[in-house]
Design a protein around this motif. Structure first.
Motif, PDB file in Angstrom:
ATOM      1  N   LEU A 138       0.842  -1.192   0.000  1.00  0.00           N
ATOM      2  CA  LEU A 138       0.000   0.000   0.000  1.00  0.00           C
ATOM      3  C   LEU A 138       0.882   1.248   0.000  1.00  0.00           C
ATOM      4  O   LEU A 138       1.948   1.271   0.618  1.00  0.00           O
ATOM      5  N   ARG A 139       0.418   2.284  -0.673  1.00  0.00           N
ATOM      6  CA  ARG A 139       1.177   3.534  -0.698  1.00  0.00           C
ATOM      7  C   ARG A 139       0.232   4.718  -0.830  1.00  0.00           C
ATOM      8  O   ARG A 139      -0.689   4.689  -1.651  1.00  0.00           O
ATOM      9  N   THR A 140       0.438   5.729  -0.003  1.00  0.00           N
ATOM     10  CA  THR A 140      -0.264   6.996  -0.155  1.00  0.00           C
ATOM     11  C   THR A 140       0.750   8.079  -0.502  1.00  0.00           C
ATOM     12  O   THR A 140       1.863   8.099   0.042  1.00  0.00           O
ATOM     13  N   THR A 141       0.361   8.969  -1.397  1.00  0.00           N
ATOM     14  CA  THR A 141       1.224  10.072  -1.823  1.00  0.00           C
ATOM     15  C   THR A 141       0.463  11.373  -1.683  1.00  0.00           C
ATOM     16  O   THR A 141      -0.588  11.562  -2.323  1.00  0.00           O
ATOM     17  N   GLY A 142       0.969  12.269  -0.831  1.00  0.00           N
ATOM     18  CA  GLY A 142       0.292  13.536  -0.593  1.00  0.00           C
ATOM     19  C   GLY A 142       1.137  14.721  -1.019  1.00  0.00           C
ATOM     20  O   GLY A 142       1.823  14.675  -2.044  1.00  0.00           O
ATOM     21  N   ARG A 143       1.125  15.790  -0.201  1.00  0.00           N
ATOM     22  CA  ARG A 143       1.865  17.003  -0.530  1.00  0.00           C
ATOM     23  C   ARG A 143       2.606  17.469   0.717  1.00  0.00           C
ATOM     24  O   ARG A 143       1.992  17.640   1.777  1.00  0.00           O
TER      25      ARG A 143
ATOM     26  N   ARG B 263      -0.738  17.931   2.489  1.00  0.00           N
ATOM     27  CA  ARG B 263      -1.734  16.868   2.401  1.00  0.00           C
ATOM     28  C   ARG B 263      -1.057  15.611   2.956  1.00  0.00           C
ATOM     29  O   ARG B 263      -0.166  15.051   2.322  1.00  0.00           O
ATOM     30  N   SER B 264      -1.472  15.211   4.129  1.00  0.00           N
ATOM     31  CA  SER B 264      -0.754  14.181   4.871  1.00  0.00           C
ATOM     32  C   SER B 264      -0.999  12.775   4.327  1.00  0.00           C
ATOM     33  O   SER B 264      -2.131  12.271   4.354  1.00  0.00           O
ATOM     34  N   ALA B 265       0.065  12.163   3.861  1.00  0.00           N
ATOM     35  CA  ALA B 265      -0.022  10.772   3.434  1.00  0.00           C
ATOM     36  C   ALA B 265      -0.248   9.847   4.623  1.00  0.00           C
ATOM     37  O   ALA B 265      -0.902   8.811   4.495  1.00  0.00           O
TER      38      ALA B 265
ATOM     39  N   PHE C   5      -8.807  -9.301   6.906  1.00  0.00           N
ATOM     40  CA  PHE C   5      -7.878  -8.284   6.404  1.00  0.00           C
ATOM     41  C   PHE C   5      -7.154  -7.661   7.590  1.00  0.00           C
ATOM     42  O   PHE C   5      -7.767  -7.348   8.618  1.00  0.00           O
ATOM     43  N   SER C   6      -5.848  -7.469   7.424  1.00  0.00           N
ATOM     44  CA  SER C   6      -5.074  -6.826   8.485  1.00  0.00           C
ATOM     45  C   SER C   6      -3.897  -6.084   7.871  1.00  0.00           C
ATOM     46  O   SER C   6      -3.403  -6.443   6.805  1.00  0.00           O
ATOM     47  N   VAL C   7      -3.471  -5.036   8.560  1.00  0.00           N
ATOM     48  CA  VAL C   7      -2.288  -4.270   8.155  1.00  0.00           C
ATOM     49  C   VAL C   7      -1.246  -4.450   9.246  1.00  0.00           C
ATOM     50  O   VAL C   7      -1.494  -4.164  10.410  1.00  0.00           O
ATOM     51  N   GLY C   8      -0.060  -4.930   8.852  1.00  0.00           N
ATOM     52  CA  GLY C   8       0.946  -5.260   9.849  1.00  0.00           C
ATOM     53  C   GLY C   8       2.229  -4.460   9.769  1.00  0.00           C
ATOM     54  O   GLY C   8       3.062  -4.548  10.668  1.00  0.00           O
ATOM     55  N   VAL C   9       2.406  -3.681   8.699  1.00  0.00           N
ATOM     56  CA  VAL C   9       3.635  -2.907   8.534  1.00  0.00           C
ATOM     57  C   VAL C   9       3.269  -1.517   8.043  1.00  0.00           C
ATOM     58  O   VAL C   9       2.463  -1.378   7.119  1.00  0.00           O
ATOM     59  N   VAL C  10       3.849  -0.481   8.645  1.00  0.00           N
ATOM     60  CA  VAL C  10       3.657   0.908   8.204  1.00  0.00           C
ATOM     61  C   VAL C  10       4.997   1.637   8.302  1.00  0.00           C
ATOM     62  O   VAL C  10       5.687   1.540   9.332  1.00  0.00           O
ATOM     63  N   HIS C  11       5.367   2.357   7.236  1.00  0.00           N
ATOM     64  CA  HIS C  11       6.585   3.164   7.232  1.00  0.00           C
ATOM     65  C   HIS C  11       6.253   4.560   6.705  1.00  0.00           C
ATOM     66  O   HIS C  11       5.684   4.687   5.616  1.00  0.00           O
ATOM     67  N   ALA C  12       6.608   5.597   7.476  1.00  0.00           N
ATOM     68  CA  ALA C  12       6.369   6.962   7.003  1.00  0.00           C
ATOM     69  C   ALA C  12       7.081   7.964   7.900  1.00  0.00           C
ATOM     70  O   ALA C  12       7.330   7.709   9.077  1.00  0.00           O
ATOM     71  N   GLY C  13       7.350   9.109   7.315  1.00  0.00           N
ATOM     72  CA  GLY C  13       7.847  10.238   8.087  1.00  0.00           C
ATOM     73  C   GLY C  13       9.302  10.131   8.486  1.00  0.00           C
ATOM     74  O   GLY C  13       9.856   9.045   8.656  1.00  0.00           O
TER      75      GLY C  13
ATOM     76  N   SER D  86       4.663  13.416   2.868  1.00  0.00           N
ATOM     77  CA  SER D  86       4.052  13.276   1.550  1.00  0.00           C
ATOM     78  C   SER D  86       4.021  11.836   1.067  1.00  0.00           C
ATOM     79  O   SER D  86       3.485  11.540   0.003  1.00  0.00           O
ATOM     80  N   SER D  87       4.571  10.917   1.859  1.00  0.00           N
ATOM     81  CA  SER D  87       4.618   9.529   1.431  1.00  0.00           C
ATOM     82  C   SER D  87       4.467   8.595   2.624  1.00  0.00           C
ATOM     83  O   SER D  87       5.042   8.841   3.690  1.00  0.00           O
ATOM     84  N   CYS D  88       3.688   7.544   2.441  1.00  0.00           N
ATOM     85  CA  CYS D  88       3.513   6.534   3.477  1.00  0.00           C
ATOM     86  C   CYS D  88       3.343   5.180   2.792  1.00  0.00           C
ATOM     87  O   CYS D  88       2.592   5.074   1.806  1.00  0.00           O
ATOM     88  N   GLU D  89       4.028   4.172   3.299  1.00  0.00           N
ATOM     89  CA  GLU D  89       3.920   2.826   2.743  1.00  0.00           C
ATOM     90  C   GLU D  89       3.497   1.850   3.823  1.00  0.00           C
ATOM     91  O   GLU D  89       3.837   2.014   5.000  1.00  0.00           O
TER      92      GLU D  89
END
Length: 377
Positions: free
Chosen positions: A191-196, A208-210, A231-239, A247-250
């Motif tokens: 998963l990836r979010t891309t903001g500003r 715009r917070s990813a 469904f589950s989310v087990g890993v998050v990397h950002a900031g 601006s980016s979160c994976e």
């Protein structure tokens, strides 16, 4: 001498297991995994096996294939399929040192699944020393990436399995000591979010917070869980700086289902979440997938029946069940090859800082493997 009466000395086994546990081998450290393969390769070579080192790829460590001499060397036989990578980073030994305390033995990766691999090895080592001939040739394939879904060695495992009649997987035993005869389907997602970006103090409104969007999506993803598909989310990397709007979160997510069609629908739902809202883009990429291993396949049940009879001679009841949580048995079972999974050691706390095994199960499971090696035809 009967295979069940081989001299499996628990104290000796614990001592020789120590180097396997004190050689830390997290999946993402290819050099560390290769060091662990060196430890195992030496033991297999001294036991008389023909040892091959298979180079790693995709950034992962290499694999080890060990084949024992046999009059039908190269013919279809028994494959022991295991992995030597663990989830524990280098340095875990400082918090979870290898130690024996009474009836338990602790260490990173000891339950999942180094001790299981070791008892299977010990079984064939003792058979060779006693000059007991197995009806079928025995091959071990130890791989470096099971804990992340086997992205680099699935094809290797499947091709090796197709050359054999049976597959034995020394993953940890179920809570009651039982074996696994089927596994749920599993899919992974990136998963990836891309903001500003903006300065979080001077120009917060311009950003715009990813991270914020990912947090919203995590709640949305986990709310999709049903009895049919989780469904589950087990890993998050950002900031990196707290005074910056990221601006980016994976992240990484997992879905699991008992039936392939339920997983396929879950994959469709997950991929449909991708899109843009509020100037933040959300991307979903499908990662590695483990196919469903349908339970109660005739070949697998016949294999379990042999193992159950051996277990009764040893003195315990080997139950069986279909299970969640993936293993490389998903691949071999899905191919229709008789596969018996989770016949490794008893224990608890896998993937935690309390990971341990029941010491007595070292002998019990070595006897089980010795019995299977000598009775399967």
């Amino acid at each position: 001498m009967s295979a069940l009466n081989l001299p499996f000395d628990i104290d000796d086994m614990v001592n020789r297991l120590r180097p396997w546990i004190t050689c830390e081998s997290p999946t993402f450290d290819a050099a560390a995994v290769d060091r662990m393969m060196d430890v195992a390769a030496f033991d297999f070579a001294t036991a008389g096996a023909h040892v091959e080192r298979i180079p790693g790829r995709l950034g992962y460590g290499g694999s080890l294939r060990a084949r024992f001499p046999h009059r039908d060397f190269g013919a279809p036989g028994i494959l022991v399929s295991g992995h030597l990578d663990t989830v524990h980073p280098v340095g875990t030994l400082e918090k979870l040192p290898f130690r024996r305390e009474g009836d338990l033995c602790y260490g990173p990766g000891i339950q999942d699944m180094k001790a299981g691999n070791f008892v299977a090895f010990e079984a064939i080592r003792q058979l060779v020393r006693a000059a007991l001939v197995t009806p079928l040739p025995v091959t071990f394939l130890l791989t470096p990436d099971e804990e992340v879904g086997t992205p680099s060695t699935r094809e290797l495992i499947e091709q090796e399995a197709l050359k054999n009649r049976y597959v034995l997987v020394p993953e940890p035993a179920l809570a009651d000591g039982g074996a696994v005869t089927g596994r749920y389907a599993i899919a992974r997602y990136n998963l990836r979010t891309t903001g500003r970006p903006s300065h979080a103090g001077a120009a917060l409104a311009e950003g715009r917070s990813a991270i914020a969007r990912m947090a919203q999506k995590i709640l949305e993803i986990e709310a999709m869980t049903t009895d049919d598909c989780t469904f589950s989310v087990g890993v998050v990397h950002a900031g990196q700086w707290v005074n910056c709007v990221s601006s980016s979160c994976e992240a990484e997510a997992l879905s699991m289902a008992k039936k392939q069609e339920d997983l396929d629908r879950g994959v469709e739902r997950m991929l449909a979440l991708a899109g843009e809202a509020g100037d933040v883009v959300f991307e979903v990429t499908r990662g590695v997938t483990r196919p469903v291993w349908e339970p109660d396949q005739p070949g697998t049940m016949a294999l379990h029946a042999v193992a159950r009879d051996i277990a009764r001679e040893i003195g315990f009841e080997l139950t069986h069940a279909s299970a969640g949580g993936g293993s490389d048995g998903n691949f071999t079972g899905a191919l229709g090859i008789p596969t018996l999974d989770s016949i490794g050691v008893r224990g608890a706390g896998l993937h935690t800082l309390n990971e341990h095994i029941e010491v007595a199960s070292l002998r019990e499971r070595a006897q089980l493997f010795a019995g299977l090696f000598t009775r399967l035809r």
